[in-house]
Design an enzyme around this catalytic site. Sequence first.
Site, PDB file in Angstrom:
ATOM      1  N   HIS A  51       0.994   6.139  -2.355  1.00  0.00           N
ATOM      2  CA  HIS A  51       0.053   5.017  -2.453  1.00  0.00           C
ATOM      3  C   HIS A  51      -0.298   4.903  -3.928  1.00  0.00           C
ATOM      4  O   HIS A  51      -0.712   5.867  -4.531  1.00  0.00           O
ATOM      5  CB  HIS A  51      -1.225   5.394  -1.700  1.00  0.00           C
TER       6      HIS A  51
ATOM      7  N   ARG B  89       5.061   4.312   6.288  1.00  0.00           N
ATOM      8  CA  ARG B  89       4.536   4.260   7.652  1.00  0.00           C
ATOM      9  C   ARG B  89       4.520   2.815   8.170  1.00  0.00           C
ATOM     10  O   ARG B  89       5.081   1.913   7.538  1.00  0.00           O
ATOM     11  CB  ARG B  89       3.154   4.891   7.712  1.00  0.00           C
ATOM     12  N   ASP B  90       3.875   2.634   9.305  1.00  0.00           N
ATOM     13  CA  ASP B  90       3.892   1.316   9.938  1.00  0.00           C
ATOM     14  C   ASP B  90       2.874   0.358   9.309  1.00  0.00           C
ATOM     15  O   ASP B  90       2.022  -0.178   9.993  1.00  0.00           O
ATOM     16  CB  ASP B  90       3.644   1.470  11.447  1.00  0.00           C
ATOM     17  N   GLU B  91       2.991   0.196   7.995  1.00  0.00           N
ATOM     18  CA  GLU B  91       2.157  -0.781   7.270  1.00  0.00           C
ATOM     19  C   GLU B  91       3.009  -1.507   6.243  1.00  0.00           C
ATOM     20  O   GLU B  91       3.536  -2.549   6.510  1.00  0.00           O
ATOM     21  CB  GLU B  91       0.967  -0.098   6.596  1.00  0.00           C
TER      22      GLU B  91
ATOM     23  N   GLU C 286      -2.141   8.911  -1.135  1.00  0.00           N
ATOM     24  CA  GLU C 286      -3.186   8.006  -0.658  1.00  0.00           C
ATOM     25  C   GLU C 286      -4.557   8.666  -0.756  1.00  0.00           C
ATOM     26  O   GLU C 286      -5.534   8.051  -1.167  1.00  0.00           O
ATOM     27  CB  GLU C 286      -2.910   7.631   0.800  1.00  0.00           C
TER      28      GLU C 286
ATOM     29  N   TRP D 129     -11.278  -5.978  -2.196  1.00  0.00           N
ATOM     30  CA  TRP D 129     -10.012  -6.480  -1.666  1.00  0.00           C
ATOM     31  C   TRP D 129      -9.890  -7.971  -2.013  1.00  0.00           C
ATOM     32  O   TRP D 129      -8.974  -8.369  -2.725  1.00  0.00           O
ATOM     33  CB  TRP D 129      -9.930  -6.206  -0.160  1.00  0.00           C
TER      34      TRP D 129
ATOM     35  N   ASP E 134      -5.544  -2.727  -3.041  1.00  0.00           N
ATOM     36  CA  ASP E 134      -4.686  -1.769  -3.724  1.00  0.00           C
ATOM     37  C   ASP E 134      -4.121  -2.361  -5.014  1.00  0.00           C
ATOM     38  O   ASP E 134      -4.171  -1.735  -6.077  1.00  0.00           O
ATOM     39  CB  ASP E 134      -3.548  -1.317  -2.795  1.00  0.00           C
TER      40      ASP E 134
ATOM     41  N   ASP F 218       0.831  -1.208   0.000  1.00  0.00           N
ATOM     42  CA  ASP F 218       0.000   0.000   0.000  1.00  0.00           C
ATOM     43  C   ASP F 218       0.863   1.255   0.000  1.00  0.00           C
ATOM     44  O   ASP F 218       0.601   2.204  -0.701  1.00  0.00           O
ATOM     45  CB  ASP F 218      -0.940  -0.001   1.203  1.00  0.00           C
TER      46      ASP F 218
HETATM   47  C1  BGC Z   1      -3.970   0.915   3.631  1.00  0.00           C
HETATM   48  C2  BGC Z   1      -4.756   0.812   2.359  1.00  0.00           C
HETATM   49  C3  BGC Z   1      -5.659  -0.368   2.497  1.00  0.00           C
HETATM   50  C4  BGC Z   1      -6.622   0.009   3.584  1.00  0.00           C
HETATM   51  C5  BGC Z   1      -7.726  -0.936   3.827  1.00  0.00           C
HETATM   52  C6  BGC Z   1      -4.931   1.229   4.713  1.00  0.00           C
HETATM   53  O1  BGC Z   1      -4.363   1.443   5.925  1.00  0.00           O
HETATM   54  O2  BGC Z   1      -2.941   1.825   3.537  1.00  0.00           O
HETATM   55  O3  BGC Z   1      -4.243   1.210   1.213  1.00  0.00           O
HETATM   56  O4  BGC Z   1      -6.213  -0.869   1.361  1.00  0.00           O
HETATM   57  O5  BGC Z   1      -5.930   0.279   4.786  1.00  0.00           O
HETATM   58  O6  BGC Z   1      -8.441  -0.543   4.916  1.00  0.00           O
END
Ligand code: BGC
Length: 869
Positions: A765, A466-468, A744, A532, A475, A462
């Site tokens: 994003h 950051r913390d992901e 994003e 998704w 996506d 995504d």
């Molecule tokens: C991500 C997204 C993702 C979404 C779904 C986000 O935190 O960055 O791109 O698809 O969460 O909830």
Amino acid sequence: MTATVSAARFEHHRDALGVGESRPRLSWVVESAPAGWVQRAYRVEIERGGSVRAFEVASAEQVLVAWPDESLVSRESSRVRVSVAGADGSWSAPGDWARVEAGLLEPGDWVAGPIGAIRNENPLRDDRRPSLVRREFPVRPGLVRARLYATAHGLYQAELNGSRVGDDLLSPGWTVYGKRLRYYTYDVTAQLSEGPNAIGAWLGDGWYRGRLGWRGGFRNVYGDDLSFLGQLELSYADGSREVVATDTSWRSAPSPIIASGIYDGEDYDARAELPGWSRAGYDDTDWDRVQLRHRDPATLVAPTAAPVRVTEERAPLAVLTTPSGRRILDFGQNLVGVVRLRATAPAGTTVTLRTAEVLQDGELYTRPLRNARSTDHYTFAGRPEGEEWEPRFTFHGFRYVEVEGWAGDLDADVTEGALIARILHSDLERTGWFSSSEPDLDRLHENVVWGMRGNFVDLPTDCPQRDERLGWTGDIQVFAPTASFLFDVSGMLTGWLRDLSAEQLPDGTVPWYVPVIPADTMWTPQRPGAAWGDAATVVPWTLYQRFGDTGVLRAQFDSARRWVDLQADIAGPSRLWDTGFQLGDWLDPAAPPQDPADAQTDRYLVASAYFAHSARLVARMAGVLGDTEAEASYTTLADEARDAFVGRYVGDDGRMASDAQTAYALALRFELLPAGLRARAADRLAELVRASGSRIATGFVGTPLVTDALSSEGRLDAAYDLLLERECPSWLYQVSMGATTIWERWDSMLPDGTVNPGSMTSFNHYALGAVADWLHRVVAGLAPEEAGYRVIRFAPRPGGGLTSASARHRTPYGEASVSWHIVDGTLRVRVEVPVGATGIIDLDGGEPEHVGHGVHERELALAEAVSAA
Ligand code: BGC
């Protein structure tokens, strides 16, 4: 003159060393051939074990054709070349020899086990200092070949005799480690010499046991050890083979990396370096023994794509001094990678590098990073000749770097290359380009490319900062077509889809992101969600369309079908998916910052539309695979879902229950509307666009569809209005705010220059950049008409005042291109069709025309309205 042929390629590999396929499919490009030439036969010569066998096949196929010989066995290396014959039966000269070498194909080939520090590395407390591991070994005279097969629990970088093995980064990448742990194969013959040699490895937490996820995250997702697994195989002229494998004979010691994390960055103390540790003769008597851990060799898999590498370096454009007196490097581009430093400083001096994507009020602005520290620390050993360092096991998404503790003159040092950004991502081959007469549109496209580079770091993510940094399925579902044009993502996404299948639940549920963090209670237990979960159908179908790979359809068919069966179960006899948690048209610009799912389009409308769409895709997959029974039953299901959708959400006048851009875009693009209502729906969509002042009103779901929905129904004008609008929210609003990547949120940066207060505000994003696929297919006019671009549709649709546009794509058959210019009311179009493909030139107002390979130029007098626009 006959045809000329390229070297063969194997599966989707850029470099076919250590492949996991025992019968790798072959592809080649016919680089040139006389007009009208068509391939009628091909000859594959395969050299194995000193003799060559030739296989002749009467066939026009040249993309992913079957391996004609006996299967390769583990470690087997062979050379392959291809010749082709046209209708007159005359053969081309053979293409260059290409080498393929099998990896370790059988679990029984592995004798190495994972080894790491025996000391308690305190995996749950602060001290998570990684270790180095090493051993020495002799090389006898007569070495002819050496291969290192390597992987790790955590991340690794191997060394032999004081130098690095390979140039891959963040290996072994992130897969569903419990089921699939990738290993890489390295040709290390040249790194060894007769006599004593040494091998060693650095280790880092990475995705295996590092912190992953938000709100503080989760550690030790896959285990609490850091272990290297390496098998060095030495082959000698006398036919003998020796194996140096990770086992309890290795030694370990704490590494100069004091701490390292994907999100947090790396802390390195050069005073703790152990000079010569990976060379022979180093005294390791004070090193510890190692601990042998467990790894089922059946889970070790070869890569399907190239690894992550540094692909570019950039120097800072400026060194800023902030209002509070801090020093910040501006790289002028939001990018993904690490910073390398070269400097001299007294022992014990620590330089701190803190990164961010944006500034606010002139200062580094890190709130969007949430819990990612994104900071590196380097402590100097104090070497007079200077020191050079870059972190090994982390990456950052940034444009700005705050530098603290610099010992010298930062401004002067920077001009001499003291601090350089090293841009890294999966080393995919670039295959797609676009340009136009509108510089801002070109910048938008460039931003899409940068967004893709930064988010294809081993897996499709995504965001990179950051913390992901997770493999969010929604996506990539929307971005896959764009990605497939810009870079050859076939191998990488084929691998990622295997992880998707591996994470799919028995009932068919596809996770929100892949690989999954099981401890994450926000998104687990998994619940099915539209757009998704539909990655399970859309991504394989996209790979088939764009790369002509039926193998990926075969491999993913069961996963795709199970997903649709689940949708059908949930919908029940109503054939409407109108229950449960949904993200819907995520990040609709009208949704409040803290509730991005609160979109204008009903979330169940989105879910039901996707159900119908995915059912249709599974029917088409079954058709391609020749499963007529499944094709018929999923066609019926898709028809029922479509009719139910229309019954619930579409009025007799074509008005939809959600009178919003995304609703119409879905209905039109997924072909859900009866023919009689399409034009009305498109007109209503165009009206909505006009009423919004041509500002975009779609989130992740509607954005990739809305321009196509308009242009395919004769409302090109409204599509261009959306595309070229500059007020917020719009694509060019981001560009006008100085964006260098896709954001994003439409308004990640607000018009007043402050950062959007929402907690999800990344500046990198790719999802909203999915419009680039429309730029390629419709604005420039280059689209696959048949799978793999075997037939290419050139259908440029000028508008919006553009006077020219062009696109170029390396299709599986070779390079295709289109360019058009408007000169004095005349549209001049030039297309190029690679050998093996055919083209359809489809100009607005003209009859579509079929053409063979080669260059074709056409002119068309434009109607007043278009030429004046
Ligand atoms: C991500 C997204 C993702 C979404 C779904 C986000 O935190 O960055 O791109 O698809 O969460 O909830």
